[in-house]
Design a protein around this motif. Structure first.
Motif, PDB file in Angstrom:
ATOM      1  N   ALA A 462      23.207   7.200  22.152  1.00 44.94           N
ATOM      2  CA  ALA A 462      23.764   7.275  23.505  1.00 44.94           C
ATOM      3  C   ALA A 462      25.021   8.139  23.459  1.00 44.94           C
ATOM      4  N   THR A 463      25.142   9.056  24.431  1.00 43.97           N
ATOM      5  CA  THR A 463      26.236  10.031  24.433  1.00 43.97           C
ATOM      6  C   THR A 463      26.939  10.019  25.780  1.00 43.97           C
ATOM      7  N   GLY A 464      28.259  10.074  25.739  1.00 42.74           N
ATOM      8  CA  GLY A 464      29.072  10.234  26.934  1.00 42.74           C
ATOM      9  C   GLY A 464      30.146  11.273  26.681  1.00 42.74           C
ATOM     10  N   GLY A 465      30.477  12.047  27.719  1.00 45.88           N
ATOM     11  CA  GLY A 465      31.484  13.081  27.554  1.00 45.88           C
ATOM     12  C   GLY A 465      32.282  13.293  28.824  1.00 45.88           C
ATOM     13  N   LEU A 466      33.524  13.734  28.663  1.00 50.72           N
ATOM     14  CA  LEU A 466      34.421  14.026  29.777  1.00 50.72           C
ATOM     15  C   LEU A 466      35.148  15.334  29.504  1.00 50.72           C
ATOM     16  N   ARG A 467      35.430  16.074  30.564  1.00 54.74           N
ATOM     17  CA  ARG A 467      36.270  17.260  30.458  1.00 54.74           C
ATOM     18  C   ARG A 467      37.100  17.372  31.736  1.00 54.74           C
ATOM     19  N   TYR A 468      38.414  17.432  31.574  1.00 52.26           N
ATOM     20  CA  TYR A 468      39.317  17.633  32.712  1.00 52.26           C
ATOM     21  C   TYR A 468      39.803  19.076  32.677  1.00 52.26           C
ATOM     22  N   THR A 469      39.603  19.783  33.786  1.00 56.35           N
ATOM     23  CA  THR A 469      39.942  21.205  33.869  1.00 56.35           C
ATOM     24  C   THR A 469      40.947  21.434  34.979  1.00 56.35           C
ATOM     25  N   HIS A 470      41.954  22.247  34.689  1.00 58.57           N
ATOM     26  CA  HIS A 470      42.907  22.709  35.701  1.00 58.57           C
ATOM     27  C   HIS A 470      42.881  24.239  35.695  1.00 58.57           C
ATOM     28  N   ASP A 471      42.451  24.826  36.811  1.00 58.70           N
ATOM     29  CA  ASP A 471      42.378  26.270  36.957  1.00 58.70           C
ATOM     30  C   ASP A 471      43.415  26.752  37.967  1.00 58.70           C
ATOM     31  N   LYS A 472      43.995  27.902  37.665  1.00 64.33           N
ATOM     32  CA  LYS A 472      44.948  28.523  38.591  1.00 64.33           C
ATOM     33  C   LYS A 472      44.656  30.010  38.675  1.00 64.33           C
ATOM     34  N   LYS A 473      44.613  30.547  39.901  1.00 65.65           N
ATOM     35  CA  LYS A 473      44.402  31.974  40.109  1.00 65.65           C
ATOM     36  C   LYS A 473      45.450  32.491  41.085  1.00 65.65           C
ATOM     37  N   GLU A 474      45.881  33.727  40.857  1.00 63.26           N
ATOM     38  CA  GLU A 474      46.825  34.331  41.787  1.00 63.26           C
ATOM     39  C   GLU A 474      46.704  35.848  41.779  1.00 63.26           C
ATOM     40  N   ASP A 475      46.982  36.423  42.937  1.00 66.85           N
ATOM     41  CA  ASP A 475      47.057  37.871  43.106  1.00 66.85           C
ATOM     42  C   ASP A 475      48.507  38.206  43.413  1.00 66.85           C
ATOM     43  N   ILE A 476      49.106  38.992  42.528  1.00 63.58           N
ATOM     44  CA  ILE A 476      50.515  39.354  42.676  1.00 63.58           C
ATOM     45  C   ILE A 476      50.584  40.835  43.032  1.00 63.58           C
ATOM     46  N   GLY A 477      50.911  41.133  44.255  1.00 62.60           N
ATOM     47  CA  GLY A 477      51.094  42.527  44.661  1.00 62.60           C
ATOM     48  C   GLY A 477      49.821  43.281  44.967  1.00 62.60           C
ATOM     49  N   GLY A 478      48.691  42.604  45.146  1.00 61.00           N
ATOM     50  CA  GLY A 478      47.460  43.300  45.510  1.00 61.00           C
ATOM     51  C   GLY A 478      47.571  43.918  46.894  1.00 61.00           C
ATOM     52  N   ARG A 479      47.128  45.166  47.034  1.00 67.60           N
ATOM     53  CA  ARG A 479      47.260  45.879  48.302  1.00 67.60           C
ATOM     54  C   ARG A 479      45.992  46.666  48.614  1.00 67.60           C
ATOM     55  N   ASN A 480      45.676  46.765  49.927  1.00 65.96           N
ATOM     56  CA  ASN A 480      44.575  47.590  50.408  1.00 65.96           C
ATOM     57  C   ASN A 480      45.148  48.719  51.246  1.00 65.96           C
ATOM     58  N   VAL A 481      44.782  49.947  50.908  1.00 64.12           N
ATOM     59  CA  VAL A 481      45.198  51.123  51.664  1.00 64.12           C
ATOM     60  C   VAL A 481      43.952  51.651  52.370  1.00 64.12           C
ATOM     61  N   THR A 482      43.944  51.621  53.709  1.00 65.87           N
ATOM     62  CA  THR A 482      42.723  51.919  54.447  1.00 65.87           C
ATOM     63  C   THR A 482      42.986  52.777  55.675  1.00 65.87           C
ATOM     64  N   ALA A 483      41.918  53.441  56.127  1.00 65.91           N
ATOM     65  CA  ALA A 483      41.939  54.190  57.387  1.00 65.91           C
ATOM     66  C   ALA A 483      40.541  54.158  57.974  1.00 65.91           C
ATOM     67  N   PHE A 484      40.468  53.985  59.296  1.00 67.39           N
ATOM     68  CA  PHE A 484      39.192  53.938  60.004  1.00 67.39           C
ATOM     69  C   PHE A 484      39.099  55.148  60.932  1.00 67.39           C
ATOM     70  N   GLY A 485      38.000  55.879  60.844  1.00 70.08           N
ATOM     71  CA  GLY A 485      37.782  57.007  61.723  1.00 70.08           C
ATOM     72  C   GLY A 485      38.832  58.089  61.551  1.00 70.08           C
ATOM     73  N   CYS A 486      38.949  58.923  62.539  1.00 69.06           N
ATOM     74  CA  CYS A 486      39.919  60.029  62.506  1.00 69.06           C
ATOM     75  C   CYS A 486      41.087  59.708  63.410  1.00 69.06           C
TER      76      CYS A 486
END
Length: 820
Positions: A462-486
């Protein structure tokens, strides 16, 4: 249901036939070179069996209570498996698709995957591990299968011991390790049509009684499969805008090398250390017309963007095992990898050729009807490092246990440019241009885990298992430069594409607007964190000699996402119920592994409609965002069998019967030009998931003919069959689509891979004592047009044109190998 009954009948008849023949076979086993993916493994009792590490300790494949397929390097070579895309045919429930912009491979297992999980934004549901180190991106050497001890494919959540994003399974690559058995190695060359040439080899070199070295390498190249069509001959169209020569799409030009060291100063300490490099100078895949234009071939494209791939990866991996006592072992696994480079691809795929001609309203004005699109990763760099420390029991004890901690960190950079025009490169009106600069995206994952197996008796565990996970994500200074049409005033030809590659987003906007552009900037600053406890409960028992049965309930977890625009998406989770049996019958000539599962997949991270309602429940606003849909269910039956009818006859079989169903998912099909029109939203509840055929099977048969001089001739045939499968969870189009006030239905054929069979054949000569071999082969004998996705292209004035990426066409080749 008739086809399901037929599929089950086919599986049963194949297995019954295998058993019937094996029952009358001679008692002696197959030669060592005949060991293959479903052969049992060795725990020190059965000579020649395959060892696996799915439980993070060495165990016999047949005594490991997990649905797992294992392939030695010799088996991979015989089946012409160059990378994980080739592997998919031989693993129950494993499917793949390919993405051109990032040169990525996206995997689906047991019907669950995500075709958009190929960038730094989203993580895959099927994890890839190399020598115990997680590989977060599939663009590097992790896709190549060379100089390996084996590949293990673990089906079902691995949320306790593997953890990071192994939501529905994991692919574990185990590289060949140095040894002290003397100088040995091999060299191999392969050549074929499409100017294919490749070389592989390895050298094992003991340096002392405690230190050994191994060097392995691989190169693979072939011309692209997609020919260039001639430039259009139309008034005002400049032929120079089109690519008619040079490197073709679907070209391959990859090379990799790995240096491994083994240091074993005592019986208690073992250190395996490796460094690996990879270079890809090939070309992306591209969407090809599902219905070729008259006078053109399916494997051809009218391209106005030359393909280019210039990617690299480097990795260092370390694994230290130390026996603290005879009953306790400590393991430290560490790794670092960097994947980077650039890619350029034709986003319009030549779907709408410019027709030229003059505007009837103004005969002096040329019209450039058509569509132009180009995408490019201008630069990217994905850095990843991880550390894992384990303590585990060793030897025979009443309780087998393992406990550990894990930490990983990613820091990613990418600049991705898009250029879209109504017309063509030299004459079109700009529709949208953008540069997406994600300068610093970081991902941290911290986990603690433990698993305990109680050996209740010699036959019950008989087998039992546990895993506790803490994830963190971040975007620092991400930018979109865009233009639509003329712009209303000023020039329309200010070009963002690839310009000022080292500029920040703010610098890029200033430089372009100084030329008369009308570019704006938006930010993606965002961060999120998520916690989850994953668990496993399992019981397994020796039901008879050489027969193992097991039942388990396990959970999996994939961390949340950060999105452009500063939003986050919550994690995905899965609960899997599974029973299985592994047995060897008829004097061990038949190995049969069966598994049945039911998976409840929740919080699917996918684009969908977000409706805002007033207090009365009326919808007052809608938008398309990446959010958590309710999820899906998947259940199925998997079978693997190997029969050694005689010492010279071998049959391998892998088969799957499965069914998937989406829960509530309200969304709009973004492949059409009305993707932002929420009036076309619909609920996909009840639809099937993508890349999940109801039935699929692969059978391989080979026979050895022994020659008088001691050599062997072995013909080998493989056939793979699948029922129809959907290429997206939309399952085609429906009648409730409204374009310009008119109901439109595009049908379902464009979004469907019809049922198909694919056959491969090889003829191999092996010299006495296995000193060298020669082999000739043909792949995809039927030359089937096997699609891996369905996409569309078309500006708003046109009905969409349907495209698909394809698996390779029929190819021929020969292989020569020298062992020493």
């Amino acid at each position: 249901m008739n086809y399901q009954i037929s599929a089950l009948t086919l599986v049963a008849s194949l297995l019954a036939g295998t058993a019937a023949v094996a029952q009358t076979a001679a008692p002696s086993g197959p030669p060592p070179e005949a060991q293959n993916s479903a052969q049992p493994a060795n725990t020190g009792v059965d000579e020649g069996d395959i060892i696996v590490t799915a439980t993070r300790r060495e165990s016999s494949l047949q005594k490991t209570p997990i649905a797992i397929s294992a392939f030695s390097q010799a088996t991979l070579d015989r089946q012409q498996v160059r990378d994980i895309t080739d592997l998919a045919r031989f693993v129950p429930s494993l499917q793949f698709s390919q993405q051109g912009d990032q040169s990525a491979v996206v995997l689906t297992l047991r019907g669950i995957g995500n075709d958009s999980a190929y960038t730094e934004v989203a993580d895959p549901e099927v994890a890839i591990y190399i020598d115990g180190v997680y590989s977060p991106r599939s663009q590097g050497a992790s896709v190549l299968a060379y100089d390996l001890e084996r590949i293990e494919v673990l089906r079902g959540p691995q949320g306790t011991l593997f953890g990071r994003n192994a939501t529905v399974g994991a692919l574990s690559f185990v590289s060949a390790k140095p040894n002290f058995d003397g100088v040995s190695g091999y060299v191999e060359a392969i050549a074929g049509d499409y100017q294919r040439f490749g070389a592989r080899g390895a050298l094992n070199l003991p340096l002392s009684d405690t230190l050994a070295l191994r060097i392995g390498f691989a190169t693979e190249r072939n011309d692209g499969y997609a020919d260039f069509q001639p430039a259009p001959n139309a008034p005002g169209i400049d032929p120079a805008a089109f690519v008619t020569s040079g490197k073709k799409y679907y070209a391959r030009d990859q090379s990799s090398a790995r240096v491994s060291l083994l240091w074993k100063p005592s019986d208690r300490l073992t250190w395996n250390l490796s460094a690996e490099g990879f270079l890809d100078k090939g070309a992306p895949v591209i969407g090809l017309l599902q219905t070729p234009r008259p006078g053109t071939k399916r494997w051809s494209t009218l391209s106005d963007t030359a393909p280019d791939t210039d990617r690299y990866s480097v990795a260092v991996r370390s694994n230290i095992d130390y026996s603290i006592t005879d009953g306790i072992t400590a393991t430290y696994i560490a790794g670092f990898s960097r994947i980077g480079g650039s890619t350029r691809t034709d986003a319009d795929a030549g779907a709408l050729p410019p027709t030229g001609g003059f505007d009837p309203a103004d005969p002096t004005k040329l019209l450039f009807l058509g569509g132009f699109g180009e995408n490019a990763t201008i630069a990217s760099r994905f850095d990843f490092m991880s550390h894992e420390f384990q303590l585990k029991s060793a030897g025979e004890q009443a309780f087998d246990w393992i406990a550990g901690v894990y930490y990983s960190h990613e820091k990613n950079y990418i600049r991705f440019d898009v250029d879209q025009r109504d017309g063509y490169r030299f004459g079109g009106t700009r529709a949208f241009v953008g540069s997406f600069i994600q300068a610093n995206r970081q991902i941290d994952s911290l986990a603690g885990f433990g698993q305990l197996t109680w050996n209740v008796s010699d036959a019950l565990r008989a087998t039992g298992g546990l895993r506790y996970t803490h994830d963190k994500k971040e975007d620092i200074g991400g930018r979109n430069v865009t233009a639509f049409g003329c712009p209303a005033t000023g020039p329309c030809n200010v070009n963002i594409f690839g310009q000022f590659p080292n500029a920040t987003a703010a610098e890029l906007v200033a430089l372009l607007n100084a030329q008369g552009g009308a570019f704006s900037i938006s930010n993606n600053d965002v961060k999120g964190s998520w916690n989850k406890l994953s668990w496993l409960a399992r019981v397994d028992a020796d039901l008879a000699q050489d027969t193992l049965g097991y039942a388990s309930v396990s959970t999996g977890f994939k961390g949340g996402n950060i999105q452009d625009g500063g939003e986050t998406t919550d994690p995905e989770t899965i609960t899997n119920y599974e029973v299985g049996i592994k047995t060897r019958l008829f004097d061990r000539r038949l190995t049969l592994n069966l598994a049945a599962y039911y998976s409840d997949f929740k919080d699917y991270q996918v684009n969908q409609v977000r409706n805002t309602r007033d207090s009365a429940g009326n919808v007052i606003a809608s938008q398309i965002v990446t959010e958590n849909a309710e999820g899906a269910t998947a259940y199925g039956f998997e079978a693997e069998a190997v029969a050694n009818f005689t010492d010279d006859d071998r049959l391998q079989l892998a088969a799957t019967v499965q069914k998937t169903k989406l829960k509530t998912l309200i969304t709009v099909d973004g492949r059409f030009d009305d993707a932002g029109n929420v009036a076309n939203q619909r609920d996909l509840e009840g639809n099937e998931l993508a890349h999940a055929p109801r039935f699929s099977a692969t059978a391989t048969y080979e026979h050895d003919f022994h020659l008088a001089g001691g050599g062997t001739i072995t013909p080998r045939g493989t056939i793979h069959y699948e029922t129809r499968s959907w290429l997206s969870f939309f399952n085609g189009d429906r009648t409730n689509r409204v374009v310009g006030g008119v109901p439109v239905n595009y049908g379902t054929d464009f979004d469907k891979q019809k049922s198909y069979s694919r056959s491969d054949f090889a003829l191999r000569y092996t010299a006495p004592e296995d000193k060298w071999l020669l082999e000739a082969f043909v792949q995809n004998i039927e030359d089937g047009k096997i699609r891996t996705n369905a996409s569309t292209f078309g500006p708003t004035r046109y009905a969409p044109v349907f495209l698909s990426n394809l698996q390779p066409p029929r190819t021929f080749g020969a292989r020569a190998r020298l062992n020493f």
